[in-house]
Design an enzyme around this catalytic site. Structure first.
Site, short mmCIF file in Angstrom:
data_model
loop_
_atom_site.label_atom_id
_atom_site.label_comp_id
_atom_site.label_asym_id
_atom_site.label_seq_id
_atom_site.Cartn_x
_atom_site.Cartn_y
_atom_site.Cartn_z
CD GLU A 80 50.76 13.26 -10.42
OE1 GLU A 80 50.36 13.78 -11.54
OE2 GLU A 80 50.57 11.84 -10.44
NE ARG A 87 32.40 14.89 23.63
CZ ARG A 87 30.99 15.35 23.65
NH1 ARG A 87 30.53 16.38 24.00
NH2 ARG A 87 30.24 14.30 23.34
CD GLN A 110 47.64 3.74 28.13
OE1 GLN A 110 47.01 2.98 28.58
NE2 GLN A 110 48.87 3.95 28.27
#
Length: 381
Positions: free
Chosen positions: A242, A268, A279
């Site tokens: 799992e 953007r 940065q």
């Protein structure tokens, strides 16, 4: 670093053609919170549910690592995290223990339908008073002739409202600790079994969750999965798979999120230049990359050790803890990088945050994983 062969790549590439259809409308489905039956139909067609199972039962006969590789592709391509979670739940909760511990009769009855997706699987472990302490379970199973009579309740049952068969863990010997737990295959229509309505939750909303109630629920003794008193062994085997199968899906999701953030940071423009040239943004993206690659390495390395028969108790705890916490950090960073757009539901990033939190709780919470590693180091004794 894993080097994937042509067959493995073909399996993952075959899944890729479904990703747009699986993802279509994922934001709206999350708002509605219902199980996406139309998307489950597509999941059945992909064949992904049959990956780790023997061809005798309708499976594809793939090993743990190949199965993980394809499931990583599901996480990368499918934007519906709840749907992906229901996929791994059905595979791990029911199919995995059936193939390892089931009788030929049990396998022939259930496994072909789990492989095809005609039946959805779930397991019932957690109880309201126990939480992560599964050994405190109070649900009882008492032998009565050729049947066991189950009484009690379970909670947080993923796939509970839609599952056709449950692997239910109950106490057959009250005072025997882990040796007093037995796993049972219980069909949904078994008299005495009732399912609560879907529980509202923070994330993974398209993977329904419910309670189960057992009121003199009679289960044939032939439905014991494994041996009487061997339920903890079944549970331990399942939980290893799992963690590997569920959290490699998260790795795929982190990869998609990283790629999306890199592209956005390049295009953007703010204050006259792409935000990726700042940065503070670049560092966030680099941190996302580091967390992604570290999580991926831990999961695959742990899987290799598991397949080699090594003790992976610590490895699994670290891999699960690291991946779940990294997924949360990755999703939060993505929202921050996208700013106001990231906060809006239509872009799907705030949904990623809500989904990711679940991973720090299910399959053993972050705190439990810390405790497990500490115990294996000889601390806290």
């Amino acid at each position: 670093m894993n080097r994937w062969n042509a067959d493995q790549r073909a399996l993952r590439e075959g899944l890729a053609r479904w990703q747009d259809d699986l993802s279509d409308g994922h934001v709206e489905r999350d708002e509605e919170g219902g199980f996406p039956w139309d998307k489950w139909k597509l999941i059945k067609e992909t064949g992904i549910l049959s990956l780790p199972f023997d061809e005798r039962w309708g499976g594809l006969g793939q090993d743990v690592i190949t199965t993980m590789y394809v499931l990583e592709g599901l996480g990368e391509g499918c934007r519906d995290g709840g749907l992906s979670f229901s996929v791994t739940t059905s595979i791990c909760s029911t199919g995995v223990p059936l193939e390892q511990f089931g009788t030929d009769e049990q396998k022939s009855r259930y496994l072909p339908r789990i492989c095809s997706g005609e039946s959805i699987g779930a397991h019932a472990i957690t109880e309201a008073g126990g939480g992560s302490d599964a050994m405190r379970m109070l649900t009882r199973a008492e032998r009565d002739g050729d049947e066991y009579v189950l009484n009690g309740s379970k909670t947080f049952v993923s796939n509970g409202p839609v599952a056709d068969v449950f692997v239910v863990y109950a106490r057959t010997r009250p005072d025997a600790g882990a040796l007093g737990i037995t796993a049972f295959l219980v069909d949904r229509d078994t008299p005495g079994l009732s399912t609560g309505g879907p529980l509202k939750k923070m994330g993974l909303r398209t993977s329904p969750l419910s309670e189960l109630f057992f009121d003199d629920c009679r289960v044939p003794a032939a439905n014991v999965l494994g041996r009487v008193g061997g339920g903890f062994m079944v549970m331990d085997y399942v939980m290893k798979r799992e963690i590997l199968f569920s959290f490699i899906v998260n790795v795929g999701e982190m990869q998609h999120r990283l790629d999306r953030c890199v592209e956005y940071a390049k295009t953007r423009v703010q204050f006259g230049k792409p935000i990726g040239s700042h940065q503070s943004i670049a560092n966030k993206i680099v941190d996302m990359k580091i967390r992604l690659e570290t999580s991926r390495k831990w999961l695959y390395d742990t899987a290799e050790r598991l397949m080699a028969g090594e003790n992976v108790t610590v490895d699994l705890a670290i891999a699960k803890l690291l991946t779940s916490e990294s997924n949360v950090e990755s999703s939060l960073s993505a929202v921050q990088i996208f700013g106001g757009h990231g906060y809006m539901a239509e872009h799907g990033l705030e949904k990623d945050v809500r989904n990711s939190v679940a991973g720090t709780i299910y399959s053993g919470s972050t705190e439990i994983q810390y405790n497990r590693v500490a115990a294996m180091m000889g601390l806290g004794k």
